[in-house]
Design an enzyme around this catalytic site. Structure first.
Site, PDB file in Angstrom:
ATOM      1  N   SER A   1       8.589   4.243  -0.070  1.00  0.00           N
ATOM      2  CA  SER A   1       6.912   3.151  -0.573  1.00  0.00           C
ATOM      3  C   SER A   1       8.011   4.089  -2.182  1.00  0.00           C
ATOM      4  O   SER A   1       7.267   2.874  -2.577  1.00  0.00           O
ATOM      5  CB  SER A   1       6.175   3.637  -0.150  1.00  0.00           C
ATOM      6  OG  SER A   1       4.869   3.461  -1.331  1.00  0.00           O
TER       7      SER A   1
ATOM      8  N   SER B   1       0.866  -1.000  -0.160  1.00  0.00           N
ATOM      9  CA  SER B   1       0.287  -0.008  -0.126  1.00  0.00           C
ATOM     10  C   SER B   1       0.563   1.159  -0.296  1.00  0.00           C
ATOM     11  O   SER B   1       1.709   0.872   0.470  1.00  0.00           O
ATOM     12  CB  SER B   1      -0.230   0.075   1.564  1.00  0.00           C
ATOM     13  OG  SER B   1      -1.751   1.195   0.951  1.00  0.00           O
ATOM     14  N   GLU B   2       0.567   2.240  -1.259  1.00  0.00           N
ATOM     15  CA  GLU B   2       1.383   3.197  -1.132  1.00  0.00           C
ATOM     16  C   GLU B   2       1.890   4.409  -0.285  1.00  0.00           C
ATOM     17  O   GLU B   2       2.962   4.334  -0.012  1.00  0.00           O
ATOM     18  CB  GLU B   2       2.069   3.682  -2.159  1.00  0.00           C
ATOM     19  CG  GLU B   2       0.255   4.908  -2.206  1.00  0.00           C
ATOM     20  CD  GLU B   2      -0.826   3.478  -3.558  1.00  0.00           C
ATOM     21  OE1 GLU B   2      -0.599   2.763  -3.374  1.00  0.00           O
ATOM     22  OE2 GLU B   2      -2.057   4.907  -4.006  1.00  0.00           O
ATOM     23  N   ASN B   3       1.225   4.158   1.014  1.00  0.00           N
ATOM     24  CA  ASN B   3       1.375   5.283   1.875  1.00  0.00           C
ATOM     25  C   ASN B   3       2.151   4.326   3.075  1.00  0.00           C
ATOM     26  O   ASN B   3       2.232   5.095   3.913  1.00  0.00           O
ATOM     27  CB  ASN B   3      -0.284   5.557   2.413  1.00  0.00           C
ATOM     28  CG  ASN B   3      -0.817   4.273   2.921  1.00  0.00           C
ATOM     29  OD1 ASN B   3      -0.722   3.273   1.753  1.00  0.00           O
ATOM     30  ND2 ASN B   3      -1.289   4.390   4.778  1.00  0.00           N
TER      31      ASN B   3
END
Lengths: 218, 233
Positions: free
Chosen positions: A88, A46-48
Site C-alpha cells: 500500500s 484506502s491505505e490499510n
C-alpha cells in the site's frame, strides 16, 4: 457565504479525472467520494489495503475483516484489490496514486503543511499522512481558511510541527481556491458572496490577486 | 519428527520462551486482523517490560489495550494511537514510552527487518521531527531520510485467515495489513489462524506468505471486534 464542508468537497470533486486512483483523508476529504461526476470512473485507495473502496455496507454485509483507514466498516467496488501495508505504501511512496486529498491545520507559502500535532495536546500520531504528502505528485488540501477568531491558517511559515515540506499545490478552503506557485499563493476562485478583501484580510501569506477572481457556483 | 509441520497444540506452546523485556511485533490495523488470542496469552503470562511495534495500540479492554492493565508494555512503536484512555494516561504519566513512526515507514522498517535490509532512504518525514538526528542524502536533487530497519522481533505475532500445516498463509480482505511483513520479521514467528488444512490442500498460486517464515502455527477462535460499525441505511 463561506462554503460548507459539503461544498468544499464538491469543489474538490471538480479536480477529479476519469481513471484516477485517489486517496481521501479523514473528514472533509472523505466527502469528496459523494460528488464523483456521473459517468466518471474513479478508484479510491484506502491505505490499510484497498483499491476500489466502496460505500458503507448494509447491516447484513458488515464484515470485521473489511474496514477503511478510518477503521469504519466498508464495502468494495467492482475490480477492487486487497494488499498488505508495505504494498500500500509502495503505491503511495512510489507516486502511483494520482490524487491525494487531505486536511490540514496550516499551510504555508514554502509548500509546507501541518496536520498532525498541536503542542500541548496529546499527540495521537501521523498515521499515513507523512507518507501521503511525501509521495503524491498531486495533493489538494481541504481546510478552513482561518480560525474562528480570525487567525489566518494560510501562512508565510507554519507555526505547528510539520507533516511535510514542498508538498502543497492546490488549497480549497471555505473561502477560496488557492494555487501555490513559486512561493506565492494565487487566488483562483472565491466562495459565493465572499469578497477579495475578506480573503486578503484572512490570508497572512503573500497573495497574488488577478484582475478578475471568479465566484464559485454550485 | 515434525518435518515442516508447524502446528502447535496450545497457546502455552505457541508462546513458549516469551520473557520480560522482549521486542514484539504484532499485526493488525485498528482491531482488524489482530492476533487477539496470542495477545490474551501474552497478558496471561504477565511478562513485563515489552517493546511492541504495532500500527495501533488496541482499545481499552481489547487487543493490545489489555497489556496496559498490568503495565506490561515499556514502549510502543506505532503510527497512530489514542483510541484508548489507559494508553493516554500511561503516556502522559511517563510510564509508557511512545515512538510515533509514519505508517509507511513502519511497514518498511518491518519489511526490511525480514528481508535483511539494514536501512533505507525515504522522502517521508523529511523536514519534520521524524527526521531529527537522522542522516539525509540527496538523490536526483531531492532529500531523503535514512531510516534504520527494526531488529528482528523476539516474537512476531500474526493473524492469518487460512494456513496449511507447513505454515503457508492466506490472509482475508483488509485483515492482512501489517501481518504479512511481520510474519517475515520474527526470530520466532507465531501465527494464529481460523482454519488449518493439510499441506498440499492450498493452491500454491495463492499463498500470500510462504511457510519458511513461520515457526509456530495454531488454530484459534476469534471475536473479531469491530471498532466503528458504520452501515448504510
Amino acid at each position: 457565504m463561506a462554503l460548507s464542508r459539503e461544498q468544499i468537497a464538491q469543489r474538490i470533486s471538480r479536480e477529479l479525472q476519469d481513471g484516477y486512483y485517489v486517496n481521501l483523508g479523514i473528514g472533509i476529504p472523505t466527502l469528496v467520494a459523494n460528488y464523483v461526476p456521473n459517468g466518471m470512473e474513479v478508484m479510491l485507495q484506502s491505505e490499510n489495503g484497498i483499491l476500489g473502496m466502496g460505500e458503507f455496507p448494509t447491516e447484513d454485509k458488515v464484515d470485521a475483516d473489511l474496514i477503511n483507514a478510518g477503521k469504519q466498516t466498508v464495502t468494495v467496488t467492482k475490480g477492487a484489490a486487497f494488499f498488505n501495508s508495505a504494498d500500500s505504501f509502495a503505491m503511495i511512496r512510489g507516486g502511483h496514486v494520482d490524487l491525494t486529498v487531505l486536511g490540514a491545520f496550516e499551510v504555508d507559502q514554502t509548500g509546507a503543511l501541518a496536520s498532525w500535532m498541536i503542542p500541548g495536546k496529546l499527540v495521537k500520531g501521523m498515521g499515513g499522512a507523512m507518507d501521503l504528502v511525501a509521495g503524491a505528485e498531486n495533493i489538494i488540501v481541504a481546510m478552513s481558511h482561518a480560525s474562528k477568531d480570525g487567525a489566518s491558517k494560510i501562512l508565510k511559515k507554519c507555526s505547528l510541527p510539520l507533516t511535510g515540506v514542498n508538498c502543497v499545490k492546490l488549497v480549497v478552503t471555505d473561502l477560496a481556491v488557492l494555487r501555490l506557485e513559486n512561493g506565492k499563493f494565487h487566488l483562483l476562485e472565491r466562495a459565493p458572496g465572499v469578497s477579495v478583501e475578506d480573503i486578503k484580510r484572512l490570508t497572512e501569506a503573500e497573495l497574488i490577486i488577478p484582475a478578475v477572481v471568479p465566484e464559485m457556483t454550485f | 519428527m515434525a518435518g515442516f509441520n508447524k502446528v502447535v497444540k496450545s497457546y502455552d506452546e505457541a508462546l513458549d520462551g516469551l520473557k520480560d523485556n522482549m521486542f514484539l511485533m504484532v499485526g493488525g490495523f485498528g482491531l482488524c486482523g489482530i492476533p487477539e488470542n496470542l495477545i490474551k496469552k501474552v497478558h496471561e503470562t504477565g511478562v513485563k517490560g515489552l517493546t511492541i511495534a504495532s500500527n495501533n495500540a488496541g482499545v481499552d479492554g481489547f487487543g493490545l489495550g489489555i497489556l496496559l492493565e498490568k503495565k506490561q508494555v515499556k514502549k510502543m512503536i506505532s503510527s497512530y494511537v489514542g483510541e484508548n484512555a489507559l494508553f493516554e494516561k500511561q503516556v502522559l504519566s511517563g510510564e509508557l514510552e511512545l515512538e510515533l513512526t509514519p505508517q509507511g515507514t513502519l511497514a518498511e522498517k518491518i519489511r526490511a527487518a525480514g528481508a535483511g535490509i539494514p536501512g533505507f532512504f525515504t522522502a517521508t518525514g523529511y523536514g519534520t521531527v521524524v527526521a531529527d538526528g537522522k542522516d539525509i542524502k540527496m538523490f536526483n536533487d531531492r532529500p531523503y531520510v535514512l531510516e534504520p530497519a527494526f531488529p528482528k522481533a523476539d516474537f512476531a505475532l500474526v493473524k492469518a485467515w487460512k494456513a496449511d500445516t507447513y505454515g503457508n498463509l492466506i490472509f482475508r480482505k483488509t485483515a492482512a495489513n501489517f501481518n504479512p511483513m511481520i510474519a517475515t520479521a520474527g526470530i520466532i514467528t507465531v501465527v494464529e489462524v481460523e482454519e488449518i488444512v493439510e499441506a498440499g490442500e492450498l493452491d500454491p498460486n495463492f499463498i500470500h506468505v510462504p511457510g519458511i517464515y513461520v515457526d509456530r502455527l495454531i488454530k484459534g477462535s476469534f471475536e473479531k471486534r469491530i471498532e466503528q460499525r458504520t452501515v448504510k441505511k
